[in-house]
Design a protein around this motif. Structure first.
Motif, mmCIF file in Angstrom:
data_model
loop_
_atom_site.group_PDB
_atom_site.id
_atom_site.type_symbol
_atom_site.label_atom_id
_atom_site.label_comp_id
_atom_site.label_asym_id
_atom_site.label_seq_id
_atom_site.Cartn_x
_atom_site.Cartn_y
_atom_site.Cartn_z
ATOM 1 N N UNK A 85 5.242 51.930 -15.790
ATOM 2 C CA UNK A 85 6.541 51.276 -15.668
ATOM 3 C C UNK A 85 7.686 52.285 -15.797
ATOM 4 N N UNK A 86 7.418 53.399 -16.483
ATOM 5 C CA UNK A 86 8.424 54.457 -16.625
ATOM 6 C C UNK A 86 8.385 55.464 -15.478
ATOM 7 N N UNK A 87 7.194 55.714 -14.951
ATOM 8 C CA UNK A 87 7.067 56.647 -13.818
ATOM 9 C C UNK A 87 6.143 56.012 -12.779
ATOM 10 N N UNK A 141 -4.293 56.579 -9.151
ATOM 11 C CA UNK A 141 -3.088 57.411 -9.258
ATOM 12 C C UNK A 141 -2.024 56.699 -10.087
ATOM 13 N N UNK A 142 -1.922 55.379 -9.926
ATOM 14 C CA UNK A 142 -0.964 54.609 -10.722
ATOM 15 C C UNK A 142 -1.334 54.652 -12.202
ATOM 16 N N UNK A 158 3.766 60.053 -16.692
ATOM 17 C CA UNK A 158 4.180 59.827 -18.090
ATOM 18 C C UNK A 158 3.007 59.634 -19.033
ATOM 19 N N UNK A 159 1.785 59.536 -18.517
ATOM 20 C CA UNK A 159 0.625 59.252 -19.357
ATOM 21 C C UNK A 159 0.403 60.304 -20.443
ATOM 22 N N UNK A 172 13.846 50.125 -24.169
ATOM 23 C CA UNK A 172 15.270 49.897 -23.915
ATOM 24 C C UNK A 172 15.861 51.062 -23.136
ATOM 25 N N UNK A 173 15.339 52.259 -23.383
ATOM 26 C CA UNK A 173 15.829 53.430 -22.646
ATOM 27 C C UNK A 173 15.530 53.374 -21.159
ATOM 28 N N UNK A 174 14.570 52.529 -20.748
ATOM 29 C CA UNK A 174 14.257 52.369 -19.325
ATOM 30 C C UNK A 174 15.190 51.367 -18.644
ATOM 31 N N UNK A 175 15.863 50.557 -19.408
ATOM 32 C CA UNK A 175 16.715 49.521 -18.827
ATOM 33 C C UNK A 175 17.836 50.146 -17.987
#
Length: 459
Positions: A165-167, A185-186, A191-192, A391-394
């Motif tokens: 969800x982040x990358x 790949x997903x 970010x993993x 929240x930082x991803x929002x």
């Protein structure tokens, strides 16, 4: 009609701001509650196996009694985690149907694999609990290792989904449809590495400090027996050993976020202007486009981000206002996480110094008082870290592809669901604390050999 088309039709009307807040609050509550159990699900089986192995090696029955008591606690926490995990799985579909409808085929692999890991953990936990002295010691220890491995595997798989969800990678979008899906790949997205390392180390810290905190209270109340000492020293040593590791992992995570999600790093540090030699801001509060009353460490953010004093760090001036995270919340959470981590590092150093000098705990009761609070500090640090991550991803649910406001279920009355879930978690919390308190006061009985069958007695 395809799943993505069904989801698009379902969210044709936008959700009200109140329902969006209700959905986000419910998800935050569920994740924030479940993450503590997830940490214990990773760390406690490892502690259990470690202390049983020590008992088998030394022949000291006190270790095995403690392992049995912790195994019972794991059973309670596992049952509660199954409930909260089930709630979370339903919430993904009920609260965020557009995201799951469109991207479920991309990110379904880790969720499916996590279900398998969950059942493996359940099976071996049952075997572990009900085969004390009924199987050879090494076989019993292997069952415990399987519980520890599957618990860590479950955490790894869930964090892989969150990292995506982040990358988000492993797909292409054409004509409003997801195409060229590559689930592997997903799953192993960019970010993993830093998210998994950060989470697993945090799990061992939370577990070690929480368990040690319980026994620290017992030591403060006069419990000087061997059970209390072992119950404190083993988990605290584990957590203390992982604390400096987490500082290093945090530095690695900061550099990764600088490359992958520079807007998140800018929000965490409340950096409003892109610059080389960017300072690290500690404390302060955000008002408008300024950070007030912070302590600045010159050029430290550039070193954190790129390993050089001259690294250019992107500020929020490069991010459209509509795409900025809530800076005040993210910055406060980031500072809180770092503060708790360094406080635990100092406490761990105090313990290490005393053990190196005298092979014993520090004699000051203040050490035990701080140790009793260390579990709370570790939980606060973990919750704050997840706040920075989420929240930082929002305002994105799928970073750069789907906004949270577009992913939420537009059905009215989401506050009702939130109230019901809140009630469930309140009841679960009371029940868990009550049962764990009973286990804590229970005097563990040494595992006994199974009674011989009559035929064997006759022989």
């Amino acid at each position: 009609m395809g799943t993505w088309q069904w989801a698009a039709g379902l969210v044709a009307g936008p959700a009200s701001p109140q329902d969006l807040i209700a959905a986000r609050t419910q998800m935050a509550l569920s994740l924030g509650w479940h993450i503590v159990l997830a940490c214990l699900g990773v760390g406690m089986p490892t502690l259990m196996v470690l202390i049983e192995w020590r008992g088998l090696r030394t022949g000291d029955e006190a270790y095995r009694r403690l392992a049995l008591q912790w195994a019972k606690a794991i059973g309670v926490l596992f049952a509660a985690g199954a409930v909260s995990g089930t709630i979370l799985s339903f919430e993904l579909g009920l609260l965020w149907p557009a995201m799951m409808g469109m991207y479920g085929q991309v990110i379904g692999l880790p969720f499916a694999a996590e279900g398998i890991a969950f059942f493996i953990e359940a099976i071996f936990l049952g075997i572990y609990l009900y085969t004390w002295n009924r199987v050879p010691p090494k076989a019993h220890l292997f069952a415990g290792l399987a519980v520890a491995f599957s618990g860590a595997l479950s955490a790894f798989l869930v964090v892989c989904a969150n990292a995506w969800m982040n990358t988000p990678v492993g797909f292409a979008v054409a004509g409003g449809r997801v195409r060229q899906v590559s689930p592997w790949r997903a799953m192993f997205n960019p970010a993993v590495p830093h998210e998994v390392l950060h989470m697993i180390v945090a799990a061992f810290m939370v577990t070690g400090f929480l368990v040690a905190g319980v026994y620290a209270v017992g030591l403060l109340r006069g419990g000087t027996d061997r059970r209390h000492r072992l119950g404190f020293i083993v988990p605290f040593t584990l957590a203390a050993a992982f604390t400096p590791v987490q500082i290093v992992v945090g530095d690695y995570a900061g550099k990764s976020i600088h490359e992958l999600q520079p807007a998140k790093l800018a929000a965490a540090e409340a950096l409003f202007r892109t610059q080389a030699g960017a300072p690290l801001s500690v404390g302060g509060f955000v008002s408008g486009d300024r950070l007030h009353y912070s302590i600045e460490i010159p050029k430290a953010l550039s070193v954190l981000a790129g390993g050089s004093f001259d690294t250019v760090v992107q500020g929020l001036d490069q991010v459209p206002r509509a795409d900025r995270a809530p800076v005040a919340i993210v910055h406060l959470a980031f500072d809180l996480m770092v503060a708790m981590a360094f406080a635990l590092l100092l406490l761990s150093a105090w313990f290490a110094w005393s053990w190196w000098r005298r092979r014993d705990l520090p004699r000051s009761r203040w050490f035990l008082r701080f140790a009793a609070l260390s579990g709370v500090a570790a939980v606060v640090a973990t919750e704050a870290g997840w706040t920075v991550t989420e929240v930082g991803r929002q305002p994105w649910t799928v970073y750069g592809h789907m906004r949270t406001a577009d992913a939420v279920n537009p059905a009215p009355g989401l506050w009702v669901g939130f109230a019901l879930v809140l009630l469930v978690y309140l009841v679960l919390t009371v029940v868990i604390l009550y049962v764990l308190r009973l286990l804590r006061t229970e005097r563990p009985v040494a595992p006994q050999e199974p009674e011989e069958l009559p035929e064997a007695k006759a022989r």
